[in-house]
Scaffold this motif. Structure first.
Motif, short mmCIF file in Angstrom:
data_model
loop_
_atom_site.label_atom_id
_atom_site.label_comp_id
_atom_site.label_asym_id
_atom_site.label_seq_id
_atom_site.Cartn_x
_atom_site.Cartn_y
_atom_site.Cartn_z
N ASP A 94 0.42 -1.36 -0.08
CA ASP A 94 0.00 0.17 0.27
C ASP A 94 0.93 1.52 0.01
N THR A 95 1.29 1.24 -1.09
CA THR A 95 2.88 2.61 -1.01
C THR A 95 2.19 3.26 -1.92
N HIS A 96 0.69 3.53 -2.32
CA HIS A 96 0.68 4.46 -2.98
C HIS A 96 1.44 4.86 -4.84
N GLY A 97 1.28 3.74 -5.20
CA GLY A 97 2.21 4.16 -6.52
C GLY A 97 4.06 4.33 -6.01
N THR A 98 4.29 4.21 -4.91
CA THR A 98 5.53 4.34 -4.72
C THR A 98 6.60 3.75 -6.29
N GLY A 99 7.09 5.11 -6.88
CA GLY A 99 8.16 4.85 -8.21
C GLY A 99 9.69 4.64 -7.61
N ALA A 100 10.50 4.94 -7.01
CA ALA A 100 11.49 5.03 -6.47
C ALA A 100 11.56 5.46 -4.88
N VAL A 101 13.06 4.88 -3.95
CA VAL A 101 13.19 4.18 -3.28
C VAL A 101 14.15 4.95 -2.91
N ALA A 102 14.31 5.22 -1.15
CA ALA A 102 15.80 5.68 -0.98
C ALA A 102 16.09 5.18 0.91
N ILE A 103 16.92 5.44 1.29
CA ILE A 103 16.99 5.26 3.02
C ILE A 103 17.56 6.24 3.39
#
Length: 202
Positions: A94-103
């Protein structure tokens, strides 16, 4: 995904061929390539091995401390992980259409959320604003507008050590730890963004 036998971070530029093969129907066969060294990223003459291939998109890859990779899957609305043994698992849904990730430096998972703006969907009926957000350990909005206007469809992001995030959405922007968004300049057409290890070069 194809994985070099030395450093996982080189995956950042290796994702295109497998995905292109999927769109064409049949996966391409293995082919011999010469790997040129990129100091601190990949060793010369590394071998590339297929680590993952799926029917859903995989985008905005970031490495984890345990040697794995997180990747965004916009259409299935999740973030998945490829571990050091090439096993894939879903880590956030349920990430609302996440298109990229970072930490970031605190270990928080950040994302650009494209919500319902997928061109393959029904973007004309999309009313949910896109945003830059924290997904874990708790969900938190970082930015959803610039100078009072919606962000549009964000592409990629990278976190700095000050609690801020650089992101792209047609141009390049920065949201600081207090939530203030600034533009990085006029006429920047950017897709993909990264910081040098010392954070002096964007």
């Amino acid at each position: 995904f194809v994985r070099p036998n030395l450093i996982v971070g080189a995956l950042l530029f290796s994702i295109v061929a497998p995905l292109a093969a999927q769109r064409g129907g049949q996966p391409q066969g293995a082919r011999e390539v010469t790997i040129t060294a990129i100091p601190g990223v990949v060793a010369a003459n590394s071998r590339w091995l297929l680590a993952w291939q799926g029917t859903n998109n995989a985008d905005g890859i970031v490495g984890t401390d345990d040697g794995g990779l997180l990747f965004a899957q916009e259409q299935p609305n999740r973030i998945s992980k490829l571990d050091v043994n090439d096993a894939v698992s879903v880590v956030i849904e349920d990430t609302h259409g996440t298109g990229a990730v970072a930490i970031d430096a605190k270990g928080r998972v950040l994302a650009v959320q494209r919500t319902c703006t997928d061109p393959g969907g029904q973007p004309a009926q999309c009313a949910e604003p896109t945003r830059v957000a924290v997904l874990t350990p708790e969900r938190k909005l970082l930015a959803d507008s610039f100078e009072g206007k919606p962000l549009g469809r964000p592409n990629d992001l990278v976190a700095d050590k000050k609690g801020g995030v650089y992101f792209t959405v047609g141009g390049a922007y920065y949201v600081n730890a207090a939530g203030r968004v600034t533009s990085l300049g006029e006429n920047i057409r950017a897709n993909g963004i990264m910081l040098s290890p010392d954070e002096r070069v964007l």
